[in-house]
Write a protein that holds these residues in place. Structure first.
Motif, mmCIF file in Angstrom:
data_model
loop_
_atom_site.group_PDB
_atom_site.id
_atom_site.type_symbol
_atom_site.label_atom_id
_atom_site.label_comp_id
_atom_site.label_asym_id
_atom_site.label_seq_id
_atom_site.Cartn_x
_atom_site.Cartn_y
_atom_site.Cartn_z
ATOM 1 N N SER A 89 0.729 -1.093 0.097
ATOM 2 C CA SER A 89 -0.005 0.142 0.038
ATOM 3 C C SER A 89 0.881 1.298 -0.247
ATOM 4 O O SER A 89 0.602 2.330 -0.676
ATOM 5 N N ARG A 90 1.972 1.301 1.018
ATOM 6 C CA ARG A 90 2.768 2.167 0.833
ATOM 7 C C ARG A 90 3.406 2.579 -0.333
ATOM 8 O O ARG A 90 3.815 3.538 -0.893
ATOM 9 N N ALA A 91 4.009 1.429 -1.115
ATOM 10 C CA ALA A 91 4.589 1.663 -2.420
ATOM 11 C C ALA A 91 3.842 2.108 -3.092
ATOM 12 O O ALA A 91 4.139 3.032 -4.121
ATOM 13 N N LEU A 92 2.499 1.572 -3.405
ATOM 14 C CA LEU A 92 1.668 2.188 -4.504
ATOM 15 C C LEU A 92 1.510 3.746 -4.316
ATOM 16 O O LEU A 92 1.300 4.525 -5.074
ATOM 17 N N ALA A 93 1.131 4.145 -3.019
ATOM 18 C CA ALA A 93 0.845 5.487 -2.720
ATOM 19 C C ALA A 93 2.155 6.282 -2.974
ATOM 20 O O ALA A 93 2.294 7.590 -3.342
ATOM 21 N N GLY A 94 3.201 5.533 -2.810
ATOM 22 C CA GLY A 94 4.489 6.376 -3.306
ATOM 23 C C GLY A 94 4.540 6.649 -4.607
ATOM 24 O O GLY A 94 5.036 7.735 -4.922
ATOM 25 N N THR A 141 -8.646 -6.084 -7.120
ATOM 26 C CA THR A 141 -8.042 -6.842 -5.926
ATOM 27 C C THR A 141 -6.737 -7.519 -6.196
ATOM 28 O O THR A 141 -6.361 -8.235 -5.187
ATOM 29 N N THR A 142 -6.104 -7.231 -7.276
ATOM 30 C CA THR A 142 -4.890 -7.867 -7.452
ATOM 31 C C THR A 142 -3.785 -7.086 -7.365
ATOM 32 O O THR A 142 -2.514 -7.460 -7.669
ATOM 33 N N TRP A 143 -3.789 -5.980 -6.369
ATOM 34 C CA TRP A 143 -2.719 -5.196 -6.335
ATOM 35 C C TRP A 143 -1.605 -5.426 -5.042
ATOM 36 O O TRP A 143 -0.843 -4.687 -4.641
ATOM 37 N N ARG A 144 -1.897 -6.831 -4.579
ATOM 38 C CA ARG A 144 -1.021 -7.076 -3.256
ATOM 39 C C ARG A 144 0.313 -7.229 -3.626
ATOM 40 O O ARG A 144 1.125 -7.187 -2.711
ATOM 41 N N ASP A 145 0.692 -7.204 -4.657
ATOM 42 C CA ASP A 145 2.304 -7.045 -5.316
ATOM 43 C C ASP A 145 2.784 -5.839 -5.615
ATOM 44 O O ASP A 145 3.759 -5.692 -6.180
ATOM 45 N N ALA A 177 4.785 -0.501 -15.924
ATOM 46 C CA ALA A 177 3.723 -1.385 -15.947
ATOM 47 C C ALA A 177 2.540 -0.818 -14.947
ATOM 48 O O ALA A 177 1.451 -0.739 -15.527
ATOM 49 N N ILE A 178 2.822 -0.038 -13.816
ATOM 50 C CA ILE A 178 1.816 0.383 -12.825
ATOM 51 C C ILE A 178 1.152 1.731 -13.731
ATOM 52 O O ILE A 178 -0.095 1.868 -13.981
ATOM 53 N N TYR A 179 2.237 2.605 -14.393
ATOM 54 C CA TYR A 179 1.622 3.781 -15.194
ATOM 55 C C TYR A 179 0.798 3.203 -16.240
ATOM 56 O O TYR A 179 -0.160 4.015 -16.565
ATOM 57 N N ASP A 180 1.429 2.337 -16.973
ATOM 58 C CA ASP A 180 0.525 1.767 -18.198
ATOM 59 C C ASP A 180 -0.757 1.246 -17.822
ATOM 60 O O ASP A 180 -1.669 1.709 -18.741
ATOM 61 N N GLU A 181 -0.871 0.678 -16.890
ATOM 62 C CA GLU A 181 -2.253 0.136 -16.546
ATOM 63 C C GLU A 181 -3.124 1.080 -15.987
ATOM 64 O O GLU A 181 -4.479 1.461 -16.505
ATOM 65 N N LEU A 182 -2.709 2.555 -15.300
ATOM 66 C CA LEU A 182 -3.384 3.488 -14.973
ATOM 67 C C LEU A 182 -3.811 4.223 -16.269
ATOM 68 O O LEU A 182 -4.845 4.900 -16.252
#
Length: 170
Positions: free
Chosen positions: A74-79, A145-149, A157-162
């Motif tokens: 969660s902290r990584a995604l928020a970062g 619900t697949t963001w536990r990693d 990859a995160i940017y492209d998905e968003l």
């Protein structure tokens, strides 16, 4: 005395494994920015409703991130979401809302009704990332619900998905 010394060394090693360096955390093969954005709101439901209203008014989508500060993913995604690259995308395409959900996998969940409101019966872990239209339709039901990693995901990859999920045709 030897037990006390070994306990101290063990505790120091554990803490060293959790240390942050210059705002970044070593996450195995990845480094990621770390943030804490899962504040306990007096009314998380109202926060979501306000984001939906803004999104409806300005033709954006809602990026609803349901996580917790105890969770490194969660902290990584928020970062990542707080970096310049991501904030530009978010400002252009989304209304961003962070919701603290506690520890639902251990029976101490908070604000779980928000996920249920958008069709998610349970949250198996943290974080969860829901992309909603201004009228409250969940766009990414398969991946919410697949963001536990998140701490292990590559920035691109995160940017492209968003970016893909911001597309109004999706």
């Amino acid at each position: 005395m030897i037990k006390a010394l070994l306990s101290g060394v063990f505790a120091a090693l554990l803490l060293a494994g959790c240390a942050t360096v210059a705002g970044k955390v070593a996450g195995g093969a990845h480094d990621y920015p770390e943030a804490e954005s899962y504040l306990v709101s007096d009314d998380a439901e109202a926060d979501v409703d306000a984001a939906l209203a803004r999104a409806s008014e300005n033709g954006k989508r809602v990026l609803l991130v349901m996580g917790a500060n105890w969770c490194h993913d969660s902290r990584a995604l928020a970062g990542w979401l707080s970096t310049e690259r991501f904030t530009a995308l978010i400002e252009r395409e989304y209304e961003l809302v962070f919701v603290n959900i506690g520890m639902p996998q251990r029976g101490d969940g908070h604000n779980l009704g928000i996920a249920q409101r958008f069709g998610l019966k349970e949250l198996p872990g943290t974080p969860n990332l829901l992309v909603l239209t201004g009228d409250g339709k969940l766009v990414n039901a398969e991946t919410a619900t697949t963001w536990r990693d998140a701490a292990s995901r590559e920035e691109d990859a995160i940017y492209d998905e968003l970016a893909m999920l911001s597309d109004k045709a999706v």
